[in-house]
Write a protein that holds these residues in place. Structure first.
Motif, PDB file in Angstrom:
ATOM      1  N   HIS A 122       0.816  -1.205   0.000  1.00 32.57           N
ATOM      2  CA  HIS A 122       0.000   0.000   0.000  1.00 32.57           C
ATOM      3  C   HIS A 122       0.858   1.267   0.000  1.00 32.57           C
ATOM      4  O   HIS A 122       0.455   2.295  -0.547  1.00 32.57           O
ATOM      5  N   VAL A 123       2.066   1.193   0.601  1.00 33.31           N
ATOM      6  CA  VAL A 123       2.972   2.351   0.602  1.00 33.31           C
ATOM      7  C   VAL A 123       3.560   2.559  -0.787  1.00 33.31           C
ATOM      8  O   VAL A 123       3.674   3.694  -1.273  1.00 33.31           O
ATOM      9  N   ASP A 124       3.938   1.474  -1.460  1.00 33.71           N
ATOM     10  CA  ASP A 124       4.438   1.592  -2.831  1.00 33.71           C
ATOM     11  C   ASP A 124       3.377   2.190  -3.748  1.00 33.71           C
ATOM     12  O   ASP A 124       3.673   3.020  -4.615  1.00 33.71           O
ATOM     13  N   LEU A 125       2.127   1.772  -3.540  1.00 27.15           N
ATOM     14  CA  LEU A 125       1.037   2.322  -4.335  1.00 27.15           C
ATOM     15  C   LEU A 125       0.783   3.790  -3.987  1.00 27.15           C
ATOM     16  O   LEU A 125       0.472   4.598  -4.858  1.00 27.15           O
ATOM     17  N   ALA A 126       0.938   4.137  -2.700  1.00 23.88           N
ATOM     18  CA  ALA A 126       0.766   5.534  -2.284  1.00 23.88           C
ATOM     19  C   ALA A 126       1.815   6.424  -2.926  1.00 23.88           C
ATOM     20  O   ALA A 126       1.536   7.579  -3.284  1.00 23.88           O
ATOM     21  N   ARG A 127       3.031   5.902  -3.092  1.00 23.33           N
ATOM     22  CA  ARG A 127       4.088   6.667  -3.748  1.00 23.33           C
ATOM     23  C   ARG A 127       3.714   6.954  -5.206  1.00 23.33           C
ATOM     24  O   ARG A 127       3.958   8.050  -5.722  1.00 23.33           O
ATOM     25  N   LYS A 128       3.112   5.991  -5.850  1.00 22.29           N
ATOM     26  CA  LYS A 128       2.725   6.166  -7.255  1.00 22.29           C
ATOM     27  C   LYS A 128       1.539   7.109  -7.398  1.00 22.29           C
ATOM     28  O   LYS A 128       1.526   7.979  -8.282  1.00 22.29           O
ATOM     29  N   TYR A 129       0.537   6.951  -6.504  1.00 20.44           N
ATOM     30  CA  TYR A 129      -0.705   7.707  -6.647  1.00 20.44           C
ATOM     31  C   TYR A 129      -0.765   8.930  -5.732  1.00 20.44           C
ATOM     32  O   TYR A 129      -1.808   9.560  -5.631  1.00 20.44           O
ATOM     33  N   ARG A 130       0.361   9.237  -5.055  1.00 20.55           N
ATOM     34  CA  ARG A 130       0.503  10.448  -4.236  1.00 20.55           C
ATOM     35  C   ARG A 130      -0.554  10.497  -3.126  1.00 20.55           C
ATOM     36  O   ARG A 130      -1.278  11.486  -2.954  1.00 20.55           O
ATOM     37  N   ALA A 131      -0.652   9.426  -2.357  1.00 18.14           N
ATOM     38  CA  ALA A 131      -1.711   9.279  -1.359  1.00 18.14           C
ATOM     39  C   ALA A 131      -1.250   9.659   0.045  1.00 18.14           C
ATOM     40  O   ALA A 131      -0.071   9.523   0.401  1.00 18.14           O
ATOM     41  N   LEU A 132      -2.186  10.123   0.843  1.00 20.70           N
ATOM     42  CA  LEU A 132      -2.000  10.270   2.280  1.00 20.70           C
ATOM     43  C   LEU A 132      -2.132   8.891   2.908  1.00 20.70           C
ATOM     44  O   LEU A 132      -3.095   8.167   2.641  1.00 20.70           O
ATOM     45  N   LEU A 133      -1.156   8.506   3.719  1.00 22.70           N
ATOM     46  CA  LEU A 133      -1.163   7.188   4.348  1.00 22.70           C
ATOM     47  C   LEU A 133      -1.578   7.314   5.801  1.00 22.70           C
ATOM     48  O   LEU A 133      -0.985   8.073   6.576  1.00 22.70           O
ATOM     49  N   VAL A 134      -2.602   6.565   6.183  1.00 27.76           N
ATOM     50  CA  VAL A 134      -3.034   6.527   7.576  1.00 27.76           C
ATOM     51  C   VAL A 134      -3.266   5.076   7.967  1.00 27.76           C
ATOM     52  O   VAL A 134      -3.638   4.239   7.134  1.00 27.76           O
ATOM     53  N   SER A 135      -3.011   4.752   9.223  1.00 29.30           N
ATOM     54  CA  SER A 135      -3.293   3.412   9.720  1.00 29.30           C
ATOM     55  C   SER A 135      -3.964   3.524  11.076  1.00 29.30           C
ATOM     56  O   SER A 135      -3.697   4.458  11.843  1.00 29.30           O
ATOM     57  N   LEU A 136      -4.846   2.574  11.373  1.00 28.31           N
ATOM     58  CA  LEU A 136      -5.589   2.579  12.630  1.00 28.31           C
ATOM     59  C   LEU A 136      -5.449   1.234  13.316  1.00 28.31           C
ATOM     60  O   LEU A 136      -5.749   0.190  12.729  1.00 28.31           O
ATOM     61  N   GLU A 137      -4.988   1.266  14.551  1.00 30.82           N
ATOM     62  CA  GLU A 137      -4.869   0.046  15.351  1.00 30.82           C
ATOM     63  C   GLU A 137      -6.259  -0.393  15.813  1.00 30.82           C
ATOM     64  O   GLU A 137      -7.098   0.437  16.183  1.00 30.82           O
ATOM     65  N   HIS A 138      -6.496  -1.686  15.777  1.00 30.15           N
ATOM     66  CA  HIS A 138      -7.793  -2.238  16.166  1.00 30.15           C
ATOM     67  C   HIS A 138      -8.019  -2.062  17.669  1.00 30.15           C
ATOM     68  O   HIS A 138      -7.101  -2.194  18.471  1.00 30.15           O
ATOM     69  N   ARG A 139      -9.237  -1.733  18.041  1.00 29.90           N
ATOM     70  CA  ARG A 139      -9.567  -1.617  19.466  1.00 29.90           C
ATOM     71  C   ARG A 139      -9.218  -2.905  20.221  1.00 29.90           C
ATOM     72  O   ARG A 139      -9.353  -4.012  19.691  1.00 29.90           O
ATOM     73  N   TYR A 140      -8.721  -2.743  21.433  1.00 29.06           N
ATOM     74  CA  TYR A 140      -8.377  -3.837  22.340  1.00 29.06           C
ATOM     75  C   TYR A 140      -7.073  -4.550  21.993  1.00 29.06           C
ATOM     76  O   TYR A 140      -6.720  -5.537  22.628  1.00 29.06           O
ATOM     77  N   TYR A 141      -6.359  -4.063  20.995  1.00 26.17           N
ATOM     78  CA  TYR A 141      -5.059  -4.644  20.658  1.00 26.17           C
ATOM     79  C   TYR A 141      -3.987  -3.555  20.718  1.00 26.17           C
ATOM     80  O   TYR A 141      -4.271  -2.373  20.535  1.00 26.17           O
ATOM     81  N   GLY A 142      -2.738  -3.990  20.973  1.00 29.35           N
ATOM     82  CA  GLY A 142      -1.658  -3.030  21.073  1.00 29.35           C
ATOM     83  C   GLY A 142      -1.886  -2.061  22.215  1.00 29.35           C
ATOM     84  O   GLY A 142      -2.214  -2.450  23.341  1.00 29.35           O
ATOM     85  N   ALA A 143      -1.760  -0.765  21.906  1.00 33.31           N
ATOM     86  CA  ALA A 143      -1.950   0.273  22.920  1.00 33.31           C
ATOM     87  C   ALA A 143      -3.355   0.862  22.906  1.00 33.31           C
ATOM     88  O   ALA A 143      -3.643   1.778  23.673  1.00 33.31           O
ATOM     89  N   SER A 144      -4.237   0.321  22.062  1.00 37.45           N
ATOM     90  CA  SER A 144      -5.593   0.862  21.911  1.00 37.45           C
ATOM     91  C   SER A 144      -6.579   0.153  22.838  1.00 37.45           C
ATOM     92  O   SER A 144      -7.568  -0.447  22.405  1.00 37.45           O
TER      93      SER A 144
END
Length: 450
Positions: A122-144
């Motif tokens: 998805h990052v390689d595709l964002a480089r091609k299509y000039r995209a804003l990259l955002v990610s969201l951690e799932h509730r109850y996992y990690g620090a969320s």
């Protein structure tokens, strides 16, 4: 007149066994190792390719922004005002602000890291299509998760329905933070369970997200799904990935032999041969013992070539090598190799220890959440057999915009990883198909504003 956007869900099913389910402790350990290996691969990829980034820093790339924002604990009960802090990352370095799309990477049953917006397909595709990259951690996992989130009372708010509502709230939050307009087309990405969330998010909120890439997504949840062994069997006999009919037969034979020994009740030989930490005590421990051994086979099929020492070809070389002794002795060697690779002195086959681990309500902001995922699969999906997920996915095109890409000879969500020289042609072709389809979606979004 505004036309409704096409239902754009790209569903990828991989013909190797695809599994993110429960399993024994060996599979959890292997999954953690694979996640660490994938992160190391991302680090290497960034170090090798950072010059391709338009914005550079002294370290080679700009660190993405980590943030937390308050989410309702229960989206469906207005009387409950409780919240938790959900973690996200943002990478603006590739983004063309006026009309650049937004690529949302959806987290699943484990902690996310900054690499969720730094490396991957998805990052390689964002480089091609000039995209804003955002990610969201799932509730109850990690620090969320709140400190009391794993108690029996509070874990009830862990569900895919709540997670989808989280995504909708996050969409509004990011849109406000970055002054997004309808010209900034949203496409979401996810693999495995997050792949299902990706598809479901597009289906439930078509006014928010224009298209979805759903890799290895088990969107057709089925109670007591038992097709797993069939897919593992097919993978072990598939010559494309180094399998053979002899390999499949040897594995089937040795597990039949194990069943006979366990039915006889004399397990001292098994305990010694397979490095059990303690004596097997009754049928529950027998189940853990067999599950842990089966995990070596299933994990190898699921994560074929995801780590240097883990492949179907290597497994089948051992299981078909008669110079190593009987099929039983070959499985003993396979287990020893696994223990060495995981740095295990012995294998914990105690069912009671597994229960104690799953009962723990201690919040750990890293790795895979075993208690959470066990609860979620049992409460929602019925994934009681460690199923290969592609059998529950969509494997044929549903329309011109609902495209299925089946990748033969690879592993779970392999298309989402950064490219490597050793990637098979089928994987490279699949990534190109995804790239082409995203180009079609974005062109359509600009031609027919949604």
């Amino acid at each position: 007149m505004l036309l409704s956007p096409p239902l754009a869900v790209l569903l990828l099913g991989l013909q190797s066994a695809l599994c993110l389910g429960l399993g024994g402790q060996n599979l959890w350990l292997l999954k953690d190792k694979v996640l660490r290996s994938q992160e190391q691969r991302a680090q290497r990829y960034l170090l090798e390719s950072w010059k391709a980034f338009p914005a550079r820093s002294k370290g080679g790339w700009t660190e993405p922004r980590e943030g937390f924002f308050p989410q309702p604990l229960d989206h469906f009960n207005r009387r409950n005002n409780a919240t938790y802090k959900q973690r996200f990352w943002v990478n603006t370095e590739l983004w063309e602000r006026e009309q650049g799309p937004v690529f949302l990477y959806i987290g699943g049953e484990g902690a996310l890291t900054p690499y969720s917006v730094l490396a991957g397909e998805h990052v390689d595709l964002a480089r091609k299509y000039r995209a804003l990259l955002v990610s969201l951690e799932h509730r109850y996992y990690g620090a969320s998760i709140n400190p009391d989130g794993l108690t029996d009372q509070k874990i009830q708010f862990l569900s895919s329905q709540q997670a989808l509502a989280d995504l909708a709230t996050f969409h509004a939050f990011i849109s406000q933070q970055y002054n997004l307009t309808r010209s900034n087309t949203w496409i979401c990405f996810g693999g495995s369970y997050p792949g299902s969330l990706s598809a479901w998010f597009r289906l439930k909120f078509p006014h928010l997200v224009y298209a979805a890439v759903a890799s290895s997504a088990p969107v057709r949840a089925q109670l007591d799904f038992t097709a797993y062994n069939k897919v593992v069997s097919q993978s072990l006999s598939n010559p494309i990935v180094g399998g053979s009919l002899k390999c499949r037969a040897a594995v089937a034979h040795v597990f039949s032999r194990l069943d006979q020994i366990l039915k006889g009740g004399n397990t001292s030989g098994l305990e010694a041969d397979f490095g059990s930490c303690r004596k097997l005590n009754g049928s529950d421990d027998y189940g853990e013992f067999v599950s842990n051994l089966a995990d070596i086979i299933m994990g190898t099929v699921q994560y074929n070539q995801e780590t240097p020492d883990n492949s179907i070809a290597n497994l089948c070389q051992v299981m078909t090598n008669h110079s190593l002794g009987s099929a039983y002795q070959r499985l003993v060697l396979l287990n020893k190799n696994y223990m060495a690779s995981m740095e295990l002195k012995c294998v914990d086959n105690s069912h009671q220890n597994v229960l104690e681990k799953l009962r723990s309500t201690e919040v750990k902001p890293y790795g895979v959440g075993e208690r959470q995922w066990y609860y979620q699969t049992c409460a929602e999906f019925g994934y009681c057999n460690i199923d290969p997920w592609h059998a529950l996915s969509v494997l044929k095109n549903q329309s011109s915009s609902e495209v299925a890409v089946v990748i033969n000879g690879t592993a779970h969500c392999a298309n989402m990883n950064p490219p490597e020289d050793r990637d098979p042609p089928s994987l490279r072709q699949a990534r190109q198909k995804i790239d082409d389809q995203i180009g079609i979606w974005l062109a359509s979004a600009h031609q027919y504003p949604w």
